[in-house]
Scaffold this active site. Structure first.
Site, PDB file in Angstrom:
ATOM      1  N   ASN A   1      -1.267  -2.838 -17.403  1.00  0.00           N
ATOM      2  CA  ASN A   1      -0.140  -3.604 -16.384  1.00  0.00           C
ATOM      3  C   ASN A   1      -0.788  -4.707 -15.890  1.00  0.00           C
ATOM      4  OD1 ASN A   1       0.526  -1.172 -15.853  1.00  0.00           O
ATOM      5  ND2 ASN A   1      -0.112  -0.350 -14.286  1.00  0.00           N
ATOM      6  N   ASP A   2      -1.507  -4.444 -15.532  1.00  0.00           N
ATOM      7  CA  ASP A   2      -2.958  -6.694 -15.385  1.00  0.00           C
ATOM      8  C   ASP A   2      -3.040  -6.638 -17.713  1.00  0.00           C
ATOM      9  OD1 ASP A   2      -3.096  -6.380 -13.132  1.00  0.00           O
ATOM     10  OD2 ASP A   2      -4.260  -5.133 -13.076  1.00  0.00           O
TER      11      ASP A   2
ATOM     12  N   CYS B   1      -3.744   2.914 -20.199  1.00  0.00           N
ATOM     13  CA  CYS B   1      -3.073   4.030 -19.418  1.00  0.00           C
ATOM     14  C   CYS B   1      -2.215   2.742 -18.369  1.00  0.00           C
ATOM     15  CB  CYS B   1      -4.692   3.762 -18.118  1.00  0.00           C
ATOM     16  SG  CYS B   1      -5.796   2.877 -17.913  1.00  0.00           S
TER      17      CYS B   1
ATOM     18  N   GLU C   1      -8.008  -5.160 -19.479  1.00  0.00           N
ATOM     19  CA  GLU C   1      -7.216  -5.640 -18.835  1.00  0.00           C
ATOM     20  C   GLU C   1      -6.441  -7.605 -18.644  1.00  0.00           C
ATOM     21  OE1 GLU C   1      -6.736  -3.483 -15.161  1.00  0.00           O
ATOM     22  OE2 GLU C   1      -8.192  -3.699 -14.730  1.00  0.00           O
TER      23      GLU C   1
ATOM     24  N   ARG D   1      -7.656   6.646 -10.082  1.00  0.00           N
ATOM     25  CA  ARG D   1      -7.657   5.589  -8.998  1.00  0.00           C
ATOM     26  C   ARG D   1      -8.512   5.618  -8.339  1.00  0.00           C
ATOM     27  NH1 ARG D   1      -2.412   4.447 -11.357  1.00  0.00           N
ATOM     28  NH2 ARG D   1      -2.388   2.598 -11.969  1.00  0.00           N
TER      29      ARG D   1
ATOM     30  N   ARG E   1       2.843  -9.486 -11.735  1.00  0.00           N
ATOM     31  CA  ARG E   1       3.680  -7.917 -12.111  1.00  0.00           C
ATOM     32  C   ARG E   1       4.728  -7.565 -10.747  1.00  0.00           C
ATOM     33  NH1 ARG E   1      -2.191  -3.876 -12.825  1.00  0.00           N
ATOM     34  NH2 ARG E   1      -0.432  -2.341 -11.434  1.00  0.00           N
TER      35      ARG E   1
ATOM     36  N   HIS F   1       0.599  -1.110  -0.190  1.00  0.00           N
ATOM     37  CA  HIS F   1       0.235   0.035  -0.072  1.00  0.00           C
ATOM     38  C   HIS F   1       0.644   1.453  -0.338  1.00  0.00           C
ATOM     39  CE1 HIS F   1      -3.944  -2.173   1.885  1.00  0.00           C
ATOM     40  NE2 HIS F   1      -3.185  -2.829   0.704  1.00  0.00           N
TER      41      HIS F   1
HETATM   42  C1  PEP Z   1      -3.452  -1.671 -15.062  1.00  0.00           C
HETATM   43  O1  PEP Z   1      -3.519  -2.765 -14.822  1.00  0.00           O
HETATM   44  O2  PEP Z   1      -2.867  -1.172 -16.575  1.00  0.00           O
HETATM   45  C2  PEP Z   1      -4.044  -0.116 -14.575  1.00  0.00           C
HETATM   46  C3  PEP Z   1      -4.081   0.650 -14.722  1.00  0.00           C
HETATM   47  O3  PEP Z   1      -4.809  -1.063 -13.483  1.00  0.00           O
HETATM   48  P1  PEP Z   1      -3.567  -0.806 -11.549  1.00  0.00           P
HETATM   49  O4  PEP Z   1      -2.583  -1.086 -12.104  1.00  0.00           O
HETATM   50  O5  PEP Z   1      -4.376  -0.174 -10.473  1.00  0.00           O
HETATM   51  O6  PEP Z   1      -3.754  -2.308 -11.731  1.00  0.00           O
HETATM   52 MG    MG Z   2      -5.299  -3.369 -13.627  1.00  0.00          MG
END
Ligand code: PEP
Ligand code: MG
Length: 748
Positions: free
Chosen positions: A628-629, A676, A605, A470, A639, A363
């Protein structure tokens, strides 16, 4: 017998104190100490070995071994019996040293004639400082009382070392905490920073480890423990509704009332230590056990005991919460670990953060990312090495911390910062210009946010809107579920601050790495593939409804953009949107003003969504790729796992081809698309995303300048050709080719 040993050990400590009180220089003090210990314990040899560097021990003083070996004999950590004591921080007590495992003959010391060996670690709160050894000719094992007495002496030596008692002309050691130290860790948030250390929990300094009056020390200890018990009871009564917190405090209460703990500390006092030195002695032992415990539960309890010992030390010394130290103007926060709420309290005053523990997905890391403060996690022994006010440089690109760097390192680092600052100035000059490529394509530049404090960046960075807000931080930093009215007020302030620019609110994305402190943790074998994000939202719609209400009320007639995270199939999107439609109807019935219009989107995602039926692409108002996901699921590479997370390149041709398919599907249905994930903020990656047809990118504000500047220098058609050619040639990644193209643009 115990009484006798206690008196012996007290006598020895008394003599030690006299030796310390004399104004002898460091080396002389060490020599006197070895002489004193050898004669008091009736041993032929007493030697002190101290760390010269991280993994070399040096014989610094001896009574009984060849004096010429002092400052000559060295050994590596783990080497010989002394090296083994240092490495394991366990006592070695043997009647037949030459036969003991690991014995190494050092001819210069002449030690082979000594049969018995007793070595105890010199350590302070888990920090290894050296080894104290006694040896005798007679083959015998030392008694438990003798071992204990030597441990007490080692404890005092550790305190003295910490206070710099052995520093001086011709001394054994250079002053502690003066040498440059370089530590490697993991990157929690990118960026570079320099400043001065601000310890989240300042070290407690025990200035007098040897007691004058054991009875008085015991009284002090008992009074302090009473105070500690009271404060734990108070914490417990304040945590009335919070089950998890209560459990922790109950463990605290158990320790605070533990007779064994108090008894051991009283024994330490009886053997000649002051109350605070006694607390530290037991704390050191607990830390050693903590390092060796494999059981997670046991480690946690030992960590509780550690925290409690710190509190007790602060009560005894009056240091801690208010040490009188002033936070430097350029603080770099150094802590073992820190909670998200505490980090938010510091806010943007911090230049950088270095954590000894922590993880990329913690966190604290989420908050640091939201605040865009460079963060290094897992940085070795930083809390032991750093002192308040030390100069420190944080390289959040390489994951390196330079503590008290020497001039060459500092100069090189400053050059790096200066180059970045110069670049920032260049970026400022194009802040209000569009991200238009040489071929005339305009790419949308949005920013990611998660806090009210992010909103000023909307203006400063030149972002056209917030492409990803977020919403989980407001849920993560509290001990209780936030109230609807609080959320609504916050969202309204965000919309006010955005001044009409679009803010894309993503509904609560929890689960996986983001666990709410007040929700029952679910023990899932693979949390990233588990009950998270929209899955929680749909199964337990109460929270999502409350959040949607807060958003509608915050908009109060203004346009509203809502995005659902982690949609894996059409039905999930439809169900989530149906919740929104129901909530709108309810809000209308309740007399609230509805938004002027609503855009409802989904995050892409999971690879499955890229293959959803056409109707899905027609139904969503927009799609945002959560790179990212998406990348972690595309490559099946966690990740959060340092071992694998960098293994696959975003510019891998398979991934780019997959993204291009998504672009094509969106183009066929005229669906608005953006990206994003973190890659949107990395210039070369962003350039490639734009070149394959992603029309809009959302990134952390500091990345907008570098990304825009690169796009403006390049021809996206040409970049696309570079990518296609690399693909035709069967390259695994297009990175090398694109980098070459980018470099060529610098020269034109
Ligand atoms: C992602 O998964 O790319 C994303 C922007 O969401 P988070 O990083 O909050 O999982
Ligand atoms: Mg995500």
């Amino acid at each position: 017998m115990a009484e006798r040993i206690e008196t012996e050990s007290r006598k020895l400590l008394g003599r030690l104190r006299d030796a310390m009180a004399s104004d002898a220089a460091g080396q002389e003090r060490l020599d006197r100490i070895t002489h004193l210990i050898a004669s008091s314990m009736g041993c032929e040899v007493c030697s002190i070995y101290l760390f010269r560097d991280e993994d070399t021990l040096e014989l610094c003083a001896t009574e009984g071994l060849n004096p010429d070996a002092v400052h000559q004999t060295r050994m590596k950590l783990g080497e010989g019996l002394v090296g083994r004591v240092a490495k394991s921080t366990n006592v070695i007590n043997t009647a037949d040293a030459p036969q003991a495992k690991g014995f190494r003959y050092m001819p210069e010391t002449g030690e082979e004639i000594y049969s018995s060996f007793l070595g105890v670690p010199i350590q302070r709160l888990g920090e290894r400082l050296g080894v104290l050894v006694v040896q005798s000719k007679a083959a015998r094992e030392y008694t438990p009382d003798e071992v204990y007495a030597l441990e007490v002496v080692a404890m005092v030596l550790a305190e003295m070392t910490e206070l710099g008692a052995f520093v001086g002309d011709g001394a054994a050691m250079s002053a502690r905490h003066t040498q440059p130290v370089m530590l490697r860790g993991g990157v929690g948030q990118e960026g570079v920073a320099e400043g001065h250390v601000w310890l989240h929990e300042p070290r407690v300094v025990v200035s007098n480890p040897i007691a004058d009056d054991p009875a008085a020390e015991e009284e002090r200890l008992i009074a302090a423990v009473d105070e500690l018990r009271l404060s734990v009871d108070q914490m417990l009564s304040m945590a009335d509704n919070d089950k998890d917190q209560k459990q922790v405090f109950e463990a605290y209460r158990m320790f605070a009332n533990s007779k064994g703990w108090l008894r051991r500390m009283c024994e330490d006092i009886a053997s000649g230590l002051t109350a605070e030195a006694a607390v530290e002695k037991e704390q050191s032992l607990a830390r050693t056990r903590m390092g060796q415990a494999t059981d997670a539960y046991l480690r946690e309890r030992l960590a509780d005991l550690d925290d409690l010992s710190n509190r007790l030390l602060r009560i005894l010394t009056g240091q801690g919460a208010d040490t009188g130290a002033e936070m430097p103007l350029d603080p770099i926060l150094v802590a073992r670990n820190i909670g998200p709420a505490e980090l938010l309290d510091y806010g943007r005053t911090l230049r950088g953060i270095v954590l000894e523990e922590g993880s990329v997905g913690s966190h604290a890391a989420i908050v640091a990312r939201a605040l865009a403060i460079p963060l290094i996690v897992n940085a070795g022994r930083i809390t032991n090495e750093a002192l308040n006010g030390d100069y420190v440089m944080v390289d959040g690109e390489q994951g390196i911390v330079h503590l008290r760097p020497d001039d060459t390192v500092a100069t090189a680092f400053r050059d790096k910062i200066a180059m970045q600052a110069a670049a920032q100035e260049r970026y400022a000059s194009i802040r209000d210009e569009p991200a238009v490529s040489k071929c005339g394509t305009v790419i949308g530049m949005q920013m990611n946010a998660g806090l009210m404090a992010d909103l000023p960046s909307l203006e400063n960075s030149g972002a056209e809107g917030v492409g990803l807000f977020r919403t989980e931080l407001q849920f993560l930093v509290r001990n209780q579920m936030p109230k609807r009215s609080d959320l609504s007020a916050l969202y309204a302030r965000v919309l006010d601050a955005a001044g009409g620019k679009r803010v894309n609110f993503r509904t609560l994305d929890i689960g996986s790495d983001k666990v709410l402190p007040y929700m029952k943790p679910t023990d899932e074998p693979n949390p990233a593939l588990g009950w998270r994000a929209i899955r929680v939202g749909l199964d337990k719609p109460g929270i999502m409804r409350m959040q949607l209400q807060a958003l509608i009320r915050a908009a109060n007639g203004r346009p509203l953009t809502v995005m659902f995270p982690f949609i894996a199939q059409l039905e999930e999107f439809r169900s989530a949107r149906a919740e929104l439609v129901k909530t709108l109807a309810r809000e209308k019935r309740l007399g609230h003003v509805l938004p002027a219009f609503i855009e409802v989107g989904a995050m892409l995602e999971t690879p499955s969504l890229a293959f959803a039926p056409q109707i899905f692409f027609e139904e969503v108002d927009f799609l945002s790729i959560g790179g990212n996901d998406l990348k972690q699921f595309f490559f099946a590479a966690d990740r959060e796992n340092e071992r694998v997370r960098r293994r696959y390149d975003t510019l891998n041709i398979s991934f780019l081809t997959f993204l291009e398919d998504i672009v094509n599907r969106c183009a066929a249905t005229n669906t608005a698309l953006s990206f994003c994930g973190e890659d949107a903020g990395r210039p070369v990656e962003a350039l490639c995303l734009a070149a394959i047809g992603i029309p809009s990118l959302s990134m952390r504000p500091a990345s907008i300048g570098p990304v825009k500047s690169l796009i403006r220098r390049c021809d996206l058609g040409e970049v696309r050709d570079v990518i296609l050619r690399a693909r035709d040639r069967g390259e695994m990644s297009v990175r090398a080719d694109v980098m070459e193209y980018v470099r060529a643009q610098h020269h034109t």
